[in-house]
Design an enzyme around this catalytic site. Structure first.
Site, short mmCIF file in Angstrom:
data_model
loop_
_atom_site.label_atom_id
_atom_site.label_comp_id
_atom_site.label_asym_id
_atom_site.label_seq_id
_atom_site.Cartn_x
_atom_site.Cartn_y
_atom_site.Cartn_z
N ARG A 166 0.81 -1.22 0.00
CA ARG A 166 0.00 0.00 0.00
C ARG A 166 0.85 1.28 0.00
O ARG A 166 0.38 2.33 0.42
CB ARG A 166 -0.97 0.03 1.19
CG ARG A 166 -1.94 -1.13 1.24
CD ARG A 166 -2.89 -1.14 0.05
NE ARG A 166 -3.83 -2.23 0.17
CZ ARG A 166 -3.62 -3.47 -0.29
NH1 ARG A 166 -2.49 -3.76 -0.92
NH2 ARG A 166 -4.52 -4.42 -0.14
N SER A 242 -11.50 -0.41 2.34
CA SER A 242 -10.67 -0.75 3.50
C SER A 242 -10.07 0.52 4.10
O SER A 242 -9.31 1.22 3.45
CB SER A 242 -9.56 -1.70 3.09
OG SER A 242 -10.10 -2.90 2.57
N GLU A 342 -5.35 3.57 5.78
CA GLU A 342 -4.99 3.53 4.36
C GLU A 342 -5.54 4.75 3.64
O GLU A 342 -5.02 5.18 2.61
CB GLU A 342 -5.54 2.25 3.74
CG GLU A 342 -5.17 2.01 2.30
CD GLU A 342 -5.65 0.67 1.78
OE1 GLU A 342 -5.82 0.55 0.55
OE2 GLU A 342 -5.86 -0.24 2.57
#
Length: 346
Positions: A166, A242, A342
């Protein structure tokens, strides 16, 4: 080029937060991106580079310029003359899942597990999006961009962009330095399904599909069904998918966690240095802390997937942040791990 002042970003973030920016600028070509870079240099005002807004949480109005590539379907197929393998050169504002769909229909493989991930191609290269054991870094071969400080058109190899879980150089040392215009994904004519993450295999068994029979279209269908069963539609309930990254711990930390939690869920992962780490599902930990389905004000934890924070209707960005802090506190207390968002919080 589209330019608007005092512009609402309500329809430019999937959380459905109604905040404004001083100026909104949308560009439709590489030449317009060069012009936008000049505009940003000369204004000297703060700016925010925006994709599809599927990884964004706004907590206040943005006092500056928000700029983004125009949304359109622009995919060019490039065949390697030696290997006869395909690459797809995609405009930054192309919806990423449209690229996955196009690739599957035409027999170009490597993106199937990334089906139905929201957002645009430019953002995929910034975020290193991933799902079900696949990451987009593994197929990105080239990124084209305009350097904001000079207006130069530049190209990067995917291998030079500092990709990890990520993460990318575009989120760190290169942040706010480039307007990404095109992303090229290097794919394959050979279908090599990745089935060992999540419940993909069990879903195939329920459908009576063996690995030998499996097609790319069937795998895409299974991934879509799994995601739709777990993820809320942002049109109905605002969210950014998410919200937290899954922590990756070393062997010593893993041993401590396993001793304290006999039911610990984890996945072994191998880093670029070859060392084995252990990915602990953030959603599972949040669920263990009793947050799944709970709310704090008008923000809540989704009742089907605890990794997702949702806007239950009229929530402010600050309410979502308050919920985030409460969840982080409880996970830290129970597991000793820090959950990192995130989502890009503005």
């Amino acid at each position: 080029m589209k330019i608007a002042e005092h512009y609402s970003l309500l329809h430019h973030n999937t959380f459905g937060i109604d905040q404004q920016c001083d100026e909104y600028v949308e560009w439709e070509s590489e030449a317009e991106a060069v012009a936008v870079a000049k505009r940003l240099r000369e204004s000297g005002k703060p700016f925010l580079l925006l994709g599809g807004g599927s990884n964004l949480l706004l907590t206040k109005d943005f006092a500056g310029t928000v700029t983004t590539p125009a949304k359109c379907f622009d995919i060019a197929v490039i065949m390697d003359c030696e290997t006869n393998q395909p690459s797809l050169r995609c405009w930054a504002g192309t919806t990423f899942d449209d690229v996955v769909s196009y690739a599957v229909r035409h027999g170009y493989h490597g993106l199937e597990n990334l089906s139905l991930i929201p957002g645009e191609c430019g953002a995929s290269a910034v975020q290193n999006i991933g799902a079900y054991g696949a990451e987009v870094k593994d197929v990105i071969s080239e990124i084209e961009a305009v350097e904001i400080s000079s207006g130069r058109v530049v190209k990067f190899k995917g291998s030079d962009c500092g990709y990890s879980y990520r993460q990318s150089a575009f989120k760190h040392e290169w942040k706010n330095q480039y307007l990404i215009t095109y992303v090229t994904y290097q794919l394959s004519r050979t279908f090599k399904p990745q089935l060992d993450y999540g419940n993909i295999r069990s879903q195939l068994e329920q459908r009576g599909i063996t690995e030998a029979q499996l097609t790319a279209d069937q795998l895409r269908g299974v991934i879509i069904d799994i995601r739709q069963s777990k993820l809320p539609d942002p049109v109905v309930m605002g969210n950014a998918g998410s919200f937290f990254m899954n922590p990756i711990v070393d062997a010593d930390t893993f041993a401590t966690l396993k001793a304290a939690h006999s039911n610990l869920r984890y996945f072994e992962v191998k880093g670029d240095d070859g060392k084995v780490g252990y990915k602990i599902p953030a959603g599972w930990m949040i669920d263990q802390c009793g947050w799944k389905g709970r709310s704090l004000g008008r923000a809540g934890v989704y009742d089907k997937q605890a990794l997702i924070l949702v806007n239950r209707g009229g929530a402010t960005g600050q309410e979502v942040v308050d919920l985030m802090h409460a969840v982080q506190h409880d996970v830290k207390k129970e597991f000793g791990l820090d959950l990192k968002p995130e989502v890009n919080i503005i």
